[in-house]
Design an enzyme around this catalytic site. Structure first.
Site, mmCIF file in Angstrom:
data_model
loop_
_atom_site.group_PDB
_atom_site.id
_atom_site.type_symbol
_atom_site.label_atom_id
_atom_site.label_comp_id
_atom_site.label_asym_id
_atom_site.label_seq_id
_atom_site.Cartn_x
_atom_site.Cartn_y
_atom_site.Cartn_z
ATOM 1 N N TYR A 1 0.866 -1.181 0.000
ATOM 2 C CA TYR A 1 0.000 0.000 0.000
ATOM 3 C C TYR A 1 0.902 1.231 0.000
ATOM 4 C CZ TYR A 1 -4.179 2.782 0.942
ATOM 5 O OH TYR A 1 -5.223 3.665 0.845
ATOM 6 N N TYR B 1 -11.970 -3.056 4.388
ATOM 7 C CA TYR B 1 -11.631 -1.691 4.785
ATOM 8 C C TYR B 1 -11.902 -1.440 6.263
ATOM 9 C CZ TYR B 1 -11.472 -0.120 -0.146
ATOM 10 O OH TYR B 1 -11.168 0.074 -1.468
#
Length: 461
Positions: A333, A428
């Protein structure tokens, strides 16, 4: 690209003039015997004219090497790759140029009253990609012929007129589609240049005419923002190779030195840690070399991926073109590393938009999070990975060249086998549970979840 001159001629479904006869062998007007061409391979010498059969155009074709008595009626599908078709259309447009100009103007006026936003409500990308401008021109020629002949068949004229208008609408979409594909290709090329030497990422949108946000900048490494310290290389490295053949789960490697387990299986190189564990890879101060099993994330992405537009309102997504096993590294990420104060300010804007790319770096849960990764404007392929309540990826903290506990790498690994063509996803909101070390910083207004999983929570934020 010039069209091929081969037409397809068959006796089935051919509409012949009343005087037509068999064509196995023929004599010309000069008495010469003419041999029939090989079956199925006839060259269209000339298209004489076009008529309508059940609202569709049919063409009267003169075949090369055969006399006029062998002329046949053929549909457009049998002649679409024939050079004679282009010549015929050009000739007819010129012949009826006054009516063609008037009809084209009338259709363009009608098209102007249809907002472009309405186009994809009844036109698919498949239709747009298959668009053939000759079909629109032929419809206009038919309408021009009707008008020149003072045709009174209103039903026929209206039906072909509606079809011509739809094809003109598809033509408008086709122009936008060509522009879109050019922009997507440019983004794909730029992205893969940044990603080298990793395998390529393909970009696809077979759903609508959207492109990648031009404000998004593709990067390979994190950008260190204001107020964030640049991590300094650590002083420690493992000495496994001084006492054993390689770094293994039984040696005093970096993971065990940090109080964690050895991260990878020696034979396959796949992750062997439980969820919520931390990864400590070997670094430049270790006695091992680049072939060490404990060097996975630092070698970068090893699997090709596909960036694609989803068809259920979830924007862009990422899928794998090949099967992946459990425990394989996918990507890191990447984004801007900013302070949490800055993240809180940015989060207010993101919350208003119902989305967030903020990821807190708070593995050290004994203290409040100090820093956050923001992948909204700068990021890599992970920017496009969607949420799922039943994910196939999980995020792990990883340390390599430094041991700054507040600044780990955030890396994605598969947590189950993934089929070729399956979309990649992570949860998430997993860190809404206080036991989980990572969380999205956003506390946005409720956003509907569209992951489609059997255990979907229905609400994303």
């Amino acid at each position: 690209m010039p069209r091929k001159e081969w037409g397809t001629k068959s006796t089935a479904h051919a509409l012949r003039p009343a005087e037509a006869t068999g064509i196995s062998r023929r004599s010309s007007s000069h008495g010469k015997s003419m041999k029939r061409p090989p079956r199925g391979e006839y060259i269209a010498e000339r298209i004489e004219h076009v008529e309508v059969d059940q609202y569709h155009p049919v063409f009267y074709v003169k075949w090369q090497g055969l006399d006029a008595s062998a002329n046949t009626w053929k549909s457009y599908d049998n002649l679409s790759n024939c050079a004679a078709m282009e010549h015929f259309v050009e000739r007819m447009l010129q012949l009826h140029q006054v009516h063609v100009a008037n009809i084209t103007g009338e259709l363009e006026t009608q098209l102007a009253n249809i907002p472009p936003t309405e186009d994809l409500k009844n036109i698919s990308i498949v239709e747009i990609d298959a668009y053939d401008p000759l079909e629109l021109q032929i419809d206009i020629i038919l309408l021009a012929q009707f008008r020149a002949a003072s045709s009174r068949s209103l039903r026929r004229d209206e039906r072909i007129g509606r079809r011509a208008l739809r094809r003109m609408q598809i033509s408008r979409c086709h122009f936008a589609r060509r522009k879109q594909l050019h922009e997507l290709l440019r983004f794909e090329q730029q992205m893969n240049r940044v990603e080298l030497p990793s395998p390529p990422i393909r970009v696809e949108n077979n759903w609508d005419l959207d492109t990648i946000d031009s404000g998004f900048k593709y990067i390979k490494n994190n950008i260190i923002g204001a107020g964030v310290p640049k991590p300094q290389a650590g002083l420690a490295g493992c000495k496994c190779h001084e006492s054993a053949e390689s770094c293994t789960a039984s040696s005093m490697c970096c993971g065990r030195m940090a109080g964690e387990r050895f991260a990878y299986e020696r034979r396959t190189g796949r992750l062997r840690l439980r969820l919520r564990s931390a990864i400590y890879e070997c670094n430049s101060r270790c006695s091992c070399d680049e072939s060490c099993t404990n060097r996975v994330v630092q070698k970068g992405r090893q699997h090709p991926l596909v960036l694609f537009k989803t068809n259920n309102g979830r924007g862009w997504g990422v899928r794998t073109p090949q099967a992946l096993r459990k425990g394989e590294f996918v990507c890191e990420y990447i984004g801007e590393i900013i302070t949490c104060d800055e993240a809180n300010e940015r989060g207010k804007t993101y919350d208003d938009n119902g989305c967030t790319y903020l990821f807190d770096l708070d593995y050290n849960t004994s203290l409040d999070s100090e820093y956050t990764v923001d992948a909204a404007n700068y990021g890599n392929i992970s920017h496009f990975i969607n949420h799922s309540c039943d994910p196939n990826l999980a995020v792990f903290p990883c340390w390599i060249e430094h041991l700054h506990m507040a600044l780990p790498h955030l890396v994605f690994f598969t947590i189950r086998p993934i089929k070729a063509g399956e979309e990649l996803s992570f949860d998430y909101t997993l860190a809404d549970n206080e036991d989980v070390p990572y969380e999205n910083i956003s506390t946005a207004a409720r956003v509907q979840c569209r992951c489609g999983a059997a255990n979907c929570r229905k609400v994303l934020f």
